[in-house]
Design an enzyme around this catalytic site. Sequence first.
Site, PDB file in Angstrom:
ATOM      1  N   HIS A 141      24.500   5.887  23.355  1.00  0.00           N
ATOM      2  CA  HIS A 141      25.984   5.943  21.603  1.00  0.00           C
ATOM      3  C   HIS A 141      27.071   4.456  21.960  1.00  0.00           C
ATOM      4  CE1 HIS A 141      29.682   7.455  20.688  1.00  0.00           C
ATOM      5  NE2 HIS A 141      29.338   8.941  21.300  1.00  0.00           N
ATOM      6  N   ASP A 218      27.860   6.236  31.630  1.00  0.00           N
ATOM      7  CA  ASP A 218      28.238   6.644  31.189  1.00  0.00           C
ATOM      8  C   ASP A 218      28.247   8.316  30.702  1.00  0.00           C
ATOM      9  OD1 ASP A 218      28.711   8.396  28.813  1.00  0.00           O
ATOM     10  OD2 ASP A 218      28.009   7.046  27.059  1.00  0.00           O
ATOM     11  N   GLN A 221      28.015  12.693  29.046  1.00  0.00           N
ATOM     12  CA  GLN A 221      27.210  14.251  28.512  1.00  0.00           C
ATOM     13  C   GLN A 221      26.780  14.423  29.981  1.00  0.00           C
ATOM     14  OE1 GLN A 221      26.682  15.893  26.090  1.00  0.00           O
ATOM     15  NE2 GLN A 221      27.450  14.534  24.424  1.00  0.00           N
ATOM     16  N   LYS A 244      33.929  17.171  25.975  1.00  0.00           N
ATOM     17  CA  LYS A 244      32.979  17.703  26.603  1.00  0.00           C
ATOM     18  C   LYS A 244      32.807  18.263  27.741  1.00  0.00           C
ATOM     19  CE  LYS A 244      31.667  13.720  24.443  1.00  0.00           C
ATOM     20  NZ  LYS A 244      31.154  13.709  22.587  1.00  0.00           N
ATOM     21  N   CYS A 383      25.809   8.753  16.657  1.00  0.00           N
ATOM     22  CA  CYS A 383      26.429   7.966  17.426  1.00  0.00           C
ATOM     23  C   CYS A 383      25.559   7.250  18.468  1.00  0.00           C
ATOM     24  CB  CYS A 383      28.214   8.544  18.555  1.00  0.00           C
ATOM     25  SG  CYS A 383      28.927   8.684  17.050  1.00  0.00           S
TER      26      CYS A 383
END
Lengths: 425, 155
Positions: A141, A218, A221, A244, A383
Amino acid sequence: MNGSAAPAGARASDRRSRANAFAARARRDFPALQQEVGGKPLVYLDNAASTQKPDAVIEAIAHYYRNDHANVHRGMHELARRATEAYEGARRKVARFLGAADPAEVVWTRGTTEAINLVASAWSHTFLGEGDEIVLSTQEHHSNLVPWQLAAARAGARLRYLELDDEGRLRLDRLPELLSPRTRMVALSHVSNALGTVNPVAEIAEQVHAAGALLLVDGAQGAPHLPIDVAALGCDFYAASGHKMCGPTGIGALWARRELLEQMEPYQGGGEMISVVERDYSTWADVPHKFEAGTPNVAGAVGMGAAADYLTGIGHAALAEHERTVLEYALDRLAAVDGIRLFGPPADERCGVVSFLLDRAHAHDVATILDADGVAVRAGHHCAQLVMKHFGVPATSRASFYLYNDTEDVDRLVEGLDRVKAIFG
Amino acid sequence: MTEIALSSLYQQLILEHYRKPRNKGVLPGATVEVHMANPVCGDEIRLHLQLDGEERVQAATFIGQGCSISQASVSMMTVRLKGKTLDEALALAARFTEMMHGSREAARDRKLGELRALQGVSKFPVRIKCALLGFDALQEAAKRVRSQADGPAGG
Ligand SMILES: Cc1ncc(COP(=O)(O)O)c(C=O)c1O
């Protein structure tokens, strides 16, 4: 159980009805899902962008503001004590959710983006020098790319990239040659937001550490969908966003090993993050407060803590089983759509994200027509322009699932695509 | 969103321009060439204009990729531009923009020609920028032509 005797079809349909019952129960917790769009019940398939909020989270925030709000770590009065306890209690919840033994290793941020910027700025300040190397991947991302570009430009460091294969997996066979004695940091996503690919973080962490570098994950998700245990993952930094994973916007968390946080310079200066302030210098508060300058987003933290509790109550195993069932059904049904191109790896290597293109209609037109049918999907580059470039496409449509989606939502998506084809031929 | 809104968005004429864009290609000897992209969605076009000494459009072509609305809009625009002066072209852009912002009067203006088929876009706020992409390029092209004509010290 006589699973082995039952025909595969029956087993699959059992799993689907279990998944649909699970989703129906979950949906009751989410007021925003009780509405119609375009005259039909809303089908919300934009969860990778942001999830809807359960009553438990909305109520926790409202309760905090109705009863307990004051500034934290400052006042000597009852409300200040309650607000501080709510804020620190939420930190303990999120630490537990991430598998962190020590809540002081969890720093509140505005979200994943700020968590990564914090590391790219504060860690790089001390530990990134000229000629050093940072390894990223083309799956990232923009929020796990641009902060490193900025940091590399400041330090005179160099960025190196792990490429993807045809199905959107990391080319881990190339990792050994990318890791060099100059590698200081490897920053990769846990789960790709554009493709759903789940990356084998533990395996990567071993190689990264053997090369003497650090691993930032990261987890924007990852945290919403997978059971997270930062110790088992073996990473050094893990970033997540509240919004999220059923929590509010404007809040997120950075988990980092304590010694790293202690070695890092502050990210921003201000109230809350200091110990002693003199005319020409100051000393820092202990971690994690050293990284939390200014009045924090207390209500956001409370909301993210409530979201962590909500998801823990649902249970990660049940959540994963449900998502797998809906994802497999979606991949099967979508694969049968005429003129569709599906991106990403097989179901057992991904989370509930499906990126696709129709040969006749552009991703935007697909999203507009689906929206007219009450089906919310995302269209664009998500993104992740390097992912789009990898596949040589400008944009995709993306459906992403969560606990409240069921196979009927997938059916509505496929019906919507029939409609697109009726218009675009 | 209603059926009616959707069918007015995807008029046959729009789909036809999308499938078979007019004036698509490069233009050797173009007076001005402008690249315009919508970073949010990745739609992009490259507009080429050839002008004569009186700032009259002799030829207009484009290359690009994107959704039906952006590509049909620029295709229709190039058809409409041929033979117009730069001032007339800018007036067309202004009129089209008014139509996108919901002006019924603009939507009845015959000067817009086939572009009127795009009036349904005004009901889809997130798609208006798609329809305006070609006109944004046109405005940028006019600006460049004029700043060149004025010379480096001009304006
Ligand atoms: C993989 C990934 N990383 C980072 C981000 C950025 O998260 P946020 O916008 O919440 O900071 C997102 C969300 O869009 C994401 O999907």
